[in-house]
Design a protein around this motif. Sequence first.
Motif, PDB file in Angstrom:
ATOM      1  N   MET A  80      90.021   4.912 -29.151  1.00  0.00           N
ATOM      2  CA  MET A  80      89.437   5.029 -30.486  1.00  0.00           C
ATOM      3  C   MET A  80      88.748   6.379 -30.675  1.00  0.00           C
ATOM      4  N   ARG A  81      88.194   6.932 -29.590  1.00  0.00           N
ATOM      5  CA  ARG A  81      87.514   8.225 -29.706  1.00  0.00           C
ATOM      6  C   ARG A  81      88.457   9.327 -30.167  1.00  0.00           C
ATOM      7  N   ARG A  82      89.733   9.111 -29.959  1.00  0.00           N
ATOM      8  CA  ARG A  82      90.720  10.120 -30.370  1.00  0.00           C
ATOM      9  C   ARG A  82      90.961  10.088 -31.872  1.00  0.00           C
ATOM     10  N   THR A  83      90.449   9.020 -32.526  1.00  0.00           N
ATOM     11  CA  THR A  83      90.574   8.936 -33.982  1.00  0.00           C
ATOM     12  C   THR A  83      89.499   9.812 -34.607  1.00  0.00           C
ATOM     13  N   PRO A  84      89.892  10.822 -35.370  1.00  0.00           N
ATOM     14  CA  PRO A  84      88.888  11.738 -35.930  1.00  0.00           C
ATOM     15  C   PRO A  84      87.976  11.043 -36.933  1.00  0.00           C
ATOM     16  N   ASN A  85      86.703  11.442 -36.906  1.00  0.00           N
ATOM     17  CA  ASN A  85      85.716  11.008 -37.907  1.00  0.00           C
ATOM     18  C   ASN A  85      85.435   9.510 -37.908  1.00  0.00           C
ATOM     19  N   SER A  86      85.638   8.831 -36.785  1.00  0.00           N
ATOM     20  CA  SER A  86      85.263   7.419 -36.735  1.00  0.00           C
ATOM     21  C   SER A  86      83.740   7.322 -36.684  1.00  0.00           C
ATOM     22  N   THR A  87      83.175   6.438 -37.503  1.00  0.00           N
ATOM     23  CA  THR A  87      81.724   6.345 -37.618  1.00  0.00           C
ATOM     24  C   THR A  87      81.155   5.421 -36.559  1.00  0.00           C
ATOM     25  N   LEU A  88      79.835   5.486 -36.415  1.00  0.00           N
ATOM     26  CA  LEU A  88      79.135   4.626 -35.475  1.00  0.00           C
ATOM     27  C   LEU A  88      79.343   3.156 -35.833  1.00  0.00           C
ATOM     28  N   ALA A  89      79.227   2.840 -37.122  1.00  0.00           N
ATOM     29  CA  ALA A  89      79.405   1.459 -37.577  1.00  0.00           C
ATOM     30  C   ALA A  89      80.818   0.962 -37.278  1.00  0.00           C
ATOM     31  N   GLU A  90      81.812   1.804 -37.491  1.00  0.00           N
ATOM     32  CA  GLU A  90      83.201   1.421 -37.222  1.00  0.00           C
ATOM     33  C   GLU A  90      83.405   1.137 -35.739  1.00  0.00           C
ATOM     34  N   THR A  91      82.768   1.941 -34.900  1.00  0.00           N
ATOM     35  CA  THR A  91      82.907   1.743 -33.459  1.00  0.00           C
ATOM     36  C   THR A  91      82.302   0.418 -33.029  1.00  0.00           C
ATOM     37  N   VAL A  92      81.104   0.108 -33.539  1.00  0.00           N
ATOM     38  CA  VAL A  92      80.456  -1.163 -33.190  1.00  0.00           C
ATOM     39  C   VAL A  92      81.302  -2.336 -33.669  1.00  0.00           C
ATOM     40  N   ARG A  93      81.795  -2.262 -34.898  1.00  0.00           N
ATOM     41  CA  ARG A  93      82.626  -3.365 -35.425  1.00  0.00           C
ATOM     42  C   ARG A  93      83.920  -3.499 -34.626  1.00  0.00           C
ATOM     43  N   PHE A  94      84.457  -2.378 -34.169  1.00  0.00           N
ATOM     44  CA  PHE A  94      85.669  -2.392 -33.349  1.00  0.00           C
ATOM     45  C   PHE A  94      85.428  -3.181 -32.064  1.00  0.00           C
ATOM     46  N   VAL A  95      84.261  -2.997 -31.449  1.00  0.00           N
ATOM     47  CA  VAL A  95      83.916  -3.735 -30.232  1.00  0.00           C
ATOM     48  C   VAL A  95      83.993  -5.241 -30.490  1.00  0.00           C
ATOM     49  N   PHE A  96      83.412  -5.676 -31.600  1.00  0.00           N
ATOM     50  CA  PHE A  96      83.398  -7.114 -31.900  1.00  0.00           C
ATOM     51  C   PHE A  96      84.789  -7.631 -32.248  1.00  0.00           C
ATOM     52  N   GLU A  97      85.640  -6.794 -32.802  1.00  0.00           N
ATOM     53  CA  GLU A  97      87.028  -7.199 -33.048  1.00  0.00           C
ATOM     54  C   GLU A  97      87.744  -7.467 -31.724  1.00  0.00           C
ATOM     55  N   GLN A  98      87.481  -6.602 -30.736  1.00  0.00           N
ATOM     56  CA  GLN A  98      88.084  -6.790 -29.421  1.00  0.00           C
ATOM     57  C   GLN A  98      87.582  -8.076 -28.772  1.00  0.00           C
ATOM     58  N   VAL A  99      86.298  -8.341 -28.898  1.00  0.00           N
ATOM     59  CA  VAL A  99      85.703  -9.547 -28.333  1.00  0.00           C
ATOM     60  C   VAL A  99      86.262 -10.788 -29.025  1.00  0.00           C
ATOM     61  N   ASP A 100      86.407 -10.722 -30.341  1.00  0.00           N
ATOM     62  CA  ASP A 100      86.865 -11.876 -31.115  1.00  0.00           C
ATOM     63  C   ASP A 100      88.270 -12.304 -30.700  1.00  0.00           C
ATOM     64  N   GLY A 101      89.074 -11.360 -30.249  1.00  0.00           N
ATOM     65  CA  GLY A 101      90.432 -11.689 -29.813  1.00  0.00           C
ATOM     66  C   GLY A 101      90.488 -12.350 -28.456  1.00  0.00           C
ATOM     67  N   LYS A 102      89.362 -12.338 -27.720  1.00  0.00           N
ATOM     68  CA  LYS A 102      89.323 -12.925 -26.369  1.00  0.00           C
ATOM     69  C   LYS A 102      87.995 -13.657 -26.167  1.00  0.00           C
ATOM     70  N   ARG A 103      87.703 -14.599 -27.032  1.00  0.00           N
ATOM     71  CA  ARG A 103      86.387 -15.241 -27.032  1.00  0.00           C
ATOM     72  C   ARG A 103      86.103 -15.993 -25.731  1.00  0.00           C
ATOM     73  N   ASP A 104      87.093 -16.729 -25.218  1.00  0.00           N
ATOM     74  CA  ASP A 104      86.880 -17.475 -23.973  1.00  0.00           C
ATOM     75  C   ASP A 104      86.587 -16.523 -22.814  1.00  0.00           C
ATOM     76  N   LEU A 105      87.352 -15.451 -22.758  1.00  0.00           N
ATOM     77  CA  LEU A 105      87.167 -14.475 -21.689  1.00  0.00           C
ATOM     78  C   LEU A 105      85.793 -13.820 -21.779  1.00  0.00           C
ATOM     79  N   TRP A 106      85.397 -13.412 -22.981  1.00  0.00           N
ATOM     80  CA  TRP A 106      84.110 -12.738 -23.129  1.00  0.00           C
ATOM     81  C   TRP A 106      82.942 -13.696 -22.936  1.00  0.00           C
ATOM     82  N   GLY A 107      83.123 -14.958 -23.294  1.00  0.00           N
ATOM     83  CA  GLY A 107      82.094 -15.951 -22.999  1.00  0.00           C
ATOM     84  C   GLY A 107      81.876 -16.048 -21.497  1.00  0.00           C
ATOM     85  N   PHE A 108      82.969 -16.051 -20.760  1.00  0.00           N
ATOM     86  CA  PHE A 108      82.918 -16.067 -19.293  1.00  0.00           C
ATOM     87  C   PHE A 108      82.205 -14.823 -18.757  1.00  0.00           C
TER      88      PHE A 108
END
Length: 202
Positions: A80-108
């Motif tokens: 994602m860092r290679r994407t120019p001009n990505s904002t702080l808010a976008e980065t944080v939301r991106f993290v939660f999108e990744q977590v949401d796709g693997k909820r059981d794993l991240w709960g563990f």
Amino acid sequence: MSEQAATRVERKERTRSALLDGTLALAADRGFAALSLREIARSAGIVPTAFYRHFTSLDELGTTLVEAGVRQLRLALREMRRTPNSTLAETVRFVFEQVDGKRDLWGFLIRERHGGSAALRGAIAVEMQLIERELVVDLSRVRALDAWSPDDLELAADLIVSTVADRIADYLMAEARESGRVVERAVLQVRLIALGMGAWRP
């Protein structure tokens, strides 16, 4: 590869996935340290000795789960860092999108971050430290932080990563209607840290 060999590889991958999924399901009740190789093998429909065709030990199985979660997130953030001009808010939301796709794993992973298995705690800590180090590199490129020492940058990175990790724990426990609010709280907290960094004098 012959059709028979391909089928054998697919079957092995299915069994490996079943071992990982079974571990997540069993650990949700008692934690990884309380699990036995025998019951994990049973959850995948194999005999205990067949476990070693897939993993050399329970610790390796646990480390594989860490890699599937924290390491994959770290690599995704790097991309994602290679994407120019990505904002702080976008980065944080991106993290939660990744977590949401693997909820059981991240709960563990969130539970085991301070859980009973020393090997698993260590593997998670290493990956978290690598995320922090890469964030330190990002922060060192911010012109406003030129006067900051490596120790100050590490302090800020640790604060950001720890804050987001805590909100991930909240996110996984929240009801569906509250999950968006948890994400936005994480965004605001990281923004607040960033504003505080602007006023910090090393």
